[in-house]
Design a protein around this motif. Structure first.
Motif, short mmCIF file in Angstrom:
data_model
loop_
_atom_site.label_atom_id
_atom_site.label_comp_id
_atom_site.label_asym_id
_atom_site.label_seq_id
_atom_site.Cartn_x
_atom_site.Cartn_y
_atom_site.Cartn_z
N LEU A 54 -22.70 43.61 88.37
CA LEU A 54 -23.86 42.77 88.63
C LEU A 54 -24.17 41.88 87.42
N PHE A 55 -23.90 42.38 86.22
CA PHE A 55 -24.04 41.60 84.99
C PHE A 55 -23.19 40.34 85.07
N ILE A 56 -21.91 40.49 85.44
CA ILE A 56 -20.99 39.36 85.52
C ILE A 56 -21.42 38.38 86.62
N THR A 57 -21.80 38.93 87.77
CA THR A 57 -22.19 38.09 88.90
C THR A 57 -23.41 37.24 88.57
N GLU A 58 -24.43 37.88 88.01
CA GLU A 58 -25.64 37.16 87.68
C GLU A 58 -25.40 36.19 86.52
N MET A 59 -24.51 36.54 85.61
CA MET A 59 -24.18 35.64 84.50
C MET A 59 -23.70 34.29 85.03
N TRP A 60 -22.79 34.32 86.01
CA TRP A 60 -22.24 33.07 86.53
C TRP A 60 -23.25 32.33 87.41
N GLU A 61 -24.09 33.07 88.13
CA GLU A 61 -25.12 32.39 88.92
C GLU A 61 -26.10 31.67 88.01
N ARG A 62 -26.47 32.32 86.91
CA ARG A 62 -27.37 31.68 85.95
C ARG A 62 -26.69 30.52 85.22
N PHE A 63 -25.37 30.63 85.01
CA PHE A 63 -24.63 29.50 84.45
C PHE A 63 -24.81 28.28 85.34
N ASN A 213 -28.69 35.77 80.51
CA ASN A 213 -28.84 34.81 79.43
C ASN A 213 -27.53 34.43 78.76
N LEU A 214 -26.49 35.23 78.94
CA LEU A 214 -25.18 34.79 78.49
C LEU A 214 -24.75 33.58 79.30
N GLY A 215 -24.98 33.63 80.62
CA GLY A 215 -24.71 32.46 81.46
C GLY A 215 -25.60 31.28 81.10
N LEU A 347 -29.28 32.38 73.67
CA LEU A 347 -28.59 32.99 72.53
C LEU A 347 -29.49 34.00 71.83
N THR A 348 -30.76 33.67 71.70
CA THR A 348 -31.71 34.60 71.08
C THR A 348 -31.82 35.89 71.89
N ILE A 349 -31.79 35.77 73.21
CA ILE A 349 -31.86 36.96 74.04
C ILE A 349 -30.62 37.82 73.87
N VAL A 350 -29.45 37.19 73.87
CA VAL A 350 -28.21 37.95 73.70
C VAL A 350 -28.22 38.68 72.37
N ILE A 351 -28.76 38.06 71.32
CA ILE A 351 -28.80 38.68 70.00
C ILE A 351 -29.89 39.75 69.91
N CYS A 352 -31.06 39.43 70.45
CA CYS A 352 -32.23 40.29 70.23
C CYS A 352 -32.46 41.33 71.32
N ALA A 353 -31.92 41.14 72.53
CA ALA A 353 -32.19 42.07 73.62
C ALA A 353 -31.80 43.51 73.27
N PRO A 354 -30.65 43.76 72.63
CA PRO A 354 -30.33 45.15 72.28
C PRO A 354 -31.36 45.78 71.36
#
Length: 517
Positions: A54-63, A213-215, A347-354
């Motif tokens: 689902l991570f991959i699927t949503e990544m491309w939809e958000r892209f 947010n990666l997408g 990018l901030t989310i990808v860095i800070c979310a963890p």
């Protein structure tokens, strides 16, 4: 960590599950499950493997979505002059902001209908597939807008460019309809991966949010650069490619990692395997506890979401134009596209979310984790603080171009607020909503985004009244400080006050959640 599948047990007896063909959309056998796959909610180590699908699927939809979003207003206000190498529609900033408002309002309005259809008839899996392919078609139609001629030097209207305008509106309409089917379902499917009291749920949603947010990070860099530097249709076309890639990945990986997730009510009723949900939970009447929990969803949606996202969504409108027209974007002699600023949030989310994910777990172990309403209040306060930077940036822009750091600070602080509010909100809906109303309540949740986006777009159109006229005439409106600094000061005050209100009522809302954290 992962659940396996026995192809020999798949329907039809030929060793091939019907979904192993990524293009197979049979309405007869789609969703039937191998009998020996353990239900995802029983996998207790790490995160469920289906989360990454689902991570991959949503990544491309958000892209696809954020690529188009980064270009929309800029495309509409781009000149149609004969000397323009990459002409747009030649609209005024105010008219572009109004269309942006209506479009983003509609994008988040249709999920309430899509959620109802998924709950009653389609199931989240099938609804998501239908929506994804409609979205892809919408982006293709947007790219085809460039095939139609326009009258040079004039804004595109039904008189000066009927084909281009109709194609563009048709593409937006398809994306709106497709998002209605897609958007509420993927988040509900994430929730279905976890048991009722699974402590991994909030962290899982934060990880899922990183996929979103990666997408969103990649799309302004790719679609934005193609649109602004090569041609608008290249940017819109790349968004279609992203959506199609996401769908193909999902359909290829689902049989192994998401068996039993996203079935329709009819299939759930007929499914006697361990992956079927509890029928009594689906059929029981709503209780007073259910009603109060639903009320919490509605209050946080109406106060928290609307005030937060109306200001936050200036990113695609007034802040996007400010980046394009009022910000110094030159680095080592290269002027980077203004759409690149749209990637800062992601990018901030990808860095800070963890770190936020670990923070909630760390605080929970010490019985100091803020309640969901208080996390919403913190999100609103971060947002108000973010626009303080824009007040200073707009003041500097009076004497030329604003430094690039002001928008950077704004987007980073907005993102910290988002991490306090958005992934926590998605998780909250799946925990508080009764099982048989989850997709519908997720649609209601996105309905608040609809209202916020409409309000945000209208606010962006309103911001043009704070600017002096092209002929040097004074601005129509001011607030404390003349010009755009006054508009951004309003965006400091509104979310800050909303955060205070939520903090005051948070103890009451916490009691209404009846133990759900």
């Amino acid at each position: 960590m992962t659940g396996g599948t026995n192809d020999s047990a798949s329907p039809g007896g030929n060793g091939t599950h019907p979904e192993s063909n990524p293009l197979h959309l049979s309405d007869v056998e789609l969703d039937k499950e191998p009998s020996n796959v353990p239900p995802p909610q029983e996998l207790q180590t790490g995160q469920p493997a289906g989360l990454w699908v689902l991570f991959i699927t949503e990544m491309w939809e958000r892209f696809s979505y954020y690529g188009m979003r980064a270009l929309l207003v800029l495309y509409l206000i781009a000149s149609t002059a004969e000397t323009e190498s990459n002409p747009g529609f030649g609209w005024s900033e105010a008219n572009a902001a109004i269309l942006y408002a209506v479009y983003t309002w509609a994008v988040y309005l249709t999920p309430i209908f899509g959620g109802w259809l998924a709950d009653r008839f389609l199931g989240t899996h099938r609804s998501m597939l239908i929506g994804g392919w409609i979205i892809a078609a919408g982006h293709i139609v947007l790219a085809m807008t460039e095939m139609f001629g326009i009258t040079a030097g004039e804004a595109v209207t039904l008189q000066t460019g009927p084909g281009a305008l109709c194609s563009f509106i048709a593409g937006l309409a398809l994306i709106v309809i497709g998002t209605g089917f897609f958007k509420p379902c993927v988040s509900v499917m994430v929730g279905q991966l976890y048991g009722k009291d699974d402590p991994r749920r909030d962290s899982g949603f934060t990880i899922f949010y990183m996929g979103i947010n990666l997408g969103a990070f990649l799309s302004p860099l790719i679609a934005g650069t193609l649109g602004q530097k090569v041609g608008w249709h290249w940017g819109f076309g790349s968004a279609a490619v992203g959506m199609i890639l996401g769908l193909l990945c999902y359909q290829f990986l689902r049989p192994k990692y998401l068996s039993g997730i996203g079935l329709s009510p009819k299939e759930v009723a007929a499914n006697g395997t361990a992956s079927a949900v509890d029928q009594a939970e689906l059929q029981r009447p709503l209780t007073k506890v259910d009603t109060q929990r639903i009320a919490v969803i509605l209050i946080l949606a109406l106060v928290g979401n609307i005030f937060f996202w109306a200001a936050f969504e200036q990113a695609g409108s007034s802040l996007n134009v400010f980046a394009d027209q009022n910000t110094d974007r030159t680095i080592m002699g290269y002027e980077f596209p203004s759409t690149w600023y749209q990637s800062v949030n992601a990018l901030t989310i990808v860095i800070c979310a963890p770190f936020f994910s670990m923070l909630w777990v760390w605080l929970a172990k010490r019985n100091a984790n803020p309640s969901t309403p208080m996390k919403f209040a913190w999100g609103l306060w971060f947002l108000g603080l973010a626009f303080v930077a824009m007040v200073f940036g707009a003041l500097q822009a009076r004497d030329g171009l604003a430094g690039p750091h002001w928008l950077l600070i704004t987007y980073v602080l907005c993102t910290w607020g988002e991490l306090c509010l958005s992934p926590v909100g998605l998780s909250m809906v799946t925990k508080l909503a009764p099982l048989r109303l989850q997709s519908l309540m997720m649609g209601v949740w996105f309905l608040s985004f609809s209202a916020a986006n409409l309000l945000g777009g209208l606010m962006a159109a309103f911001s043009t009244k704070f600017k002096p006229g092209a002929d040097g005439s004074p601005a129509e409106i001011s607030f404390v400080i003349d010009g755009l600094p006054g508009f951004f000061l309003l965006l400091v005050l509104l979310p800050t006050v909303a955060g205070v209100l939520l903090a005051i009522v948070s103890p009451v809302l916490k009691r209404m959640m009846h133990g759900i954290k």
